[in-house]
Design a protein around this motif. Sequence first.
Motif, short mmCIF file in Angstrom:
data_model
loop_
_atom_site.label_atom_id
_atom_site.label_comp_id
_atom_site.label_asym_id
_atom_site.label_seq_id
_atom_site.Cartn_x
_atom_site.Cartn_y
_atom_site.Cartn_z
N ASN A 89 12.08 1.16 -10.65
CA ASN A 89 11.32 1.80 -11.73
C ASN A 89 10.21 2.73 -11.23
N TRP A 90 10.09 2.83 -9.90
CA TRP A 90 9.02 3.68 -9.36
C TRP A 90 9.25 5.15 -9.70
N LYS A 91 8.16 5.83 -10.08
CA LYS A 91 8.25 7.28 -10.36
C LYS A 91 7.30 8.01 -9.43
N LYS A 92 7.78 9.11 -8.89
CA LYS A 92 6.94 9.92 -7.98
C LYS A 92 5.76 10.49 -8.78
N LYS A 130 1.39 4.94 -14.49
CA LYS A 130 2.47 5.93 -14.65
C LYS A 130 3.57 5.77 -13.61
N THR A 131 3.16 5.50 -12.34
CA THR A 131 4.14 5.56 -11.24
C THR A 131 4.68 4.19 -10.85
N GLY A 132 3.88 3.13 -10.99
CA GLY A 132 4.20 1.84 -10.39
C GLY A 132 4.05 1.94 -8.88
N PRO A 154 -4.27 -16.91 5.99
CA PRO A 154 -5.65 -17.28 6.29
C PRO A 154 -6.09 -16.69 7.64
N GLY A 155 -7.14 -15.91 7.60
CA GLY A 155 -7.65 -15.26 8.81
C GLY A 155 -7.24 -13.80 8.93
N SER A 156 -6.29 -13.32 8.13
CA SER A 156 -5.90 -11.91 8.25
C SER A 156 -6.96 -11.03 7.58
N ALA A 157 -7.36 -9.98 8.31
CA ALA A 157 -8.30 -9.00 7.77
C ALA A 157 -7.51 -7.70 7.64
N SER A 158 -7.12 -7.37 6.43
CA SER A 158 -6.22 -6.23 6.21
C SER A 158 -7.05 -4.99 5.89
N TYR A 159 -6.77 -3.93 6.63
CA TYR A 159 -7.51 -2.68 6.43
C TYR A 159 -6.72 -1.77 5.51
N ILE A 160 -7.31 -1.41 4.41
CA ILE A 160 -6.71 -0.45 3.47
C ILE A 160 -7.41 0.88 3.74
N PRO A 161 -6.71 1.81 4.41
CA PRO A 161 -7.39 3.06 4.78
C PRO A 161 -7.66 3.92 3.54
N PRO A 162 -8.53 4.93 3.67
CA PRO A 162 -8.78 5.84 2.55
C PRO A 162 -7.47 6.38 2.00
N CYS A 163 -7.39 6.57 0.71
CA CYS A 163 -6.29 7.23 -0.01
C CYS A 163 -5.07 6.36 -0.31
N TRP A 164 -5.01 5.12 0.18
CA TRP A 164 -3.83 4.28 -0.08
C TRP A 164 -4.05 3.44 -1.34
N SER A 165 -3.08 3.50 -2.26
CA SER A 165 -3.11 2.57 -3.39
C SER A 165 -2.84 1.16 -2.86
N MET A 211 0.86 -1.20 0.00
CA MET A 211 0.00 0.00 0.00
C MET A 211 0.89 1.24 0.00
N ALA A 212 0.44 2.27 -0.72
CA ALA A 212 1.22 3.50 -0.77
C ALA A 212 0.30 4.72 -0.70
N SER A 213 0.83 5.79 -0.16
CA SER A 213 0.10 7.06 -0.13
C SER A 213 0.02 7.58 -1.58
N PRO A 214 -0.89 8.51 -1.87
CA PRO A 214 -1.07 8.94 -3.27
C PRO A 214 0.21 9.44 -3.93
N ASP A 215 1.10 10.11 -3.18
CA ASP A 215 2.37 10.57 -3.78
C ASP A 215 3.44 9.48 -3.73
N GLY A 216 3.15 8.34 -3.11
CA GLY A 216 4.09 7.22 -3.05
C GLY A 216 5.18 7.39 -2.00
N GLU A 217 5.17 8.49 -1.27
CA GLU A 217 6.23 8.74 -0.28
C GLU A 217 6.10 7.80 0.92
N GLU A 218 4.86 7.41 1.23
CA GLU A 218 4.63 6.47 2.33
C GLU A 218 4.29 5.12 1.72
#
Length: 192
Positions: free
Chosen positions: A188-191, A167-169, A126-137, A111-118
């Motif tokens: 190959n990641w681009k900001k 565009k960013t990967g 099996p059994g993991s419930a992963s929370y993807i918060p708002p705004c994370w790719s 998961m990454a923040s929209p600018d990819g900095e985070e």
Amino acid sequence: MKLFRPFNVVVDFETGDLTPGKKITRYLSDIQHFFLDKEKVKAVLAKENPLVYEVIYAEVPEEAGHLAHCTTIIYPGKVGNEFFFTKGHLHEKLETAEIYFTLKGQGRLIMASPDGEECEVLEMFPGSASYIPPCWSHRSVNVGGEPLIFYCIFFADAGHDYATIDKTGFPKVVLERNGEVVVENNPNWKKA
Ligand SMILES: O=P(O)(O)OC[C@H]1O[C@H](O)[C@H](O)[C@@H](O)[C@@H]1O
Ligand SMILES: [Fe+2]
């Protein structure tokens, strides 16, 4: 809102099948540009075009207030030492969360923040419930020898933004090195 009728779907924990459901399939050719080793991708595609993953959606209106849900099945495989993964996306309605509940297999959720900095990587098991918060790719990766199967719930009007990731990967990649699963920076990641 029109009164929508309650309904069940049935999820097969072994196969990931969801019935009744609508299936989409993605092949290596659909995600080839993301892999690090371009020569290996070419070599594989010269011989075959493997099925990388399938998504089976319960049919729910794509409207505010509804919850979309689906299963995803990522088949085991690698290109060179890079494990098979989903395309990955942001939500068009950026500020909407999602939950992935793993039923079978072993994975990583990048998961990454929209600018990819985070960037954060969670284990899927099996059994993991992963929370993807708002705004994370988000992109999921099968790091095991069997299908990675997970059940997802998200806002039905969230939409998929694939263009940004095209565009960013993603800032991180998940590879096998000496039999170990390792997470490394994506050269190959681009900001954004
Ligand atoms: O859409 P992709 O990035 O290819 O990921 C595959 C699928 O993963 C999860 O199941 C999401 O809930 C789906 O909305 C998504 O379509
Ligand atoms: Fe999503």
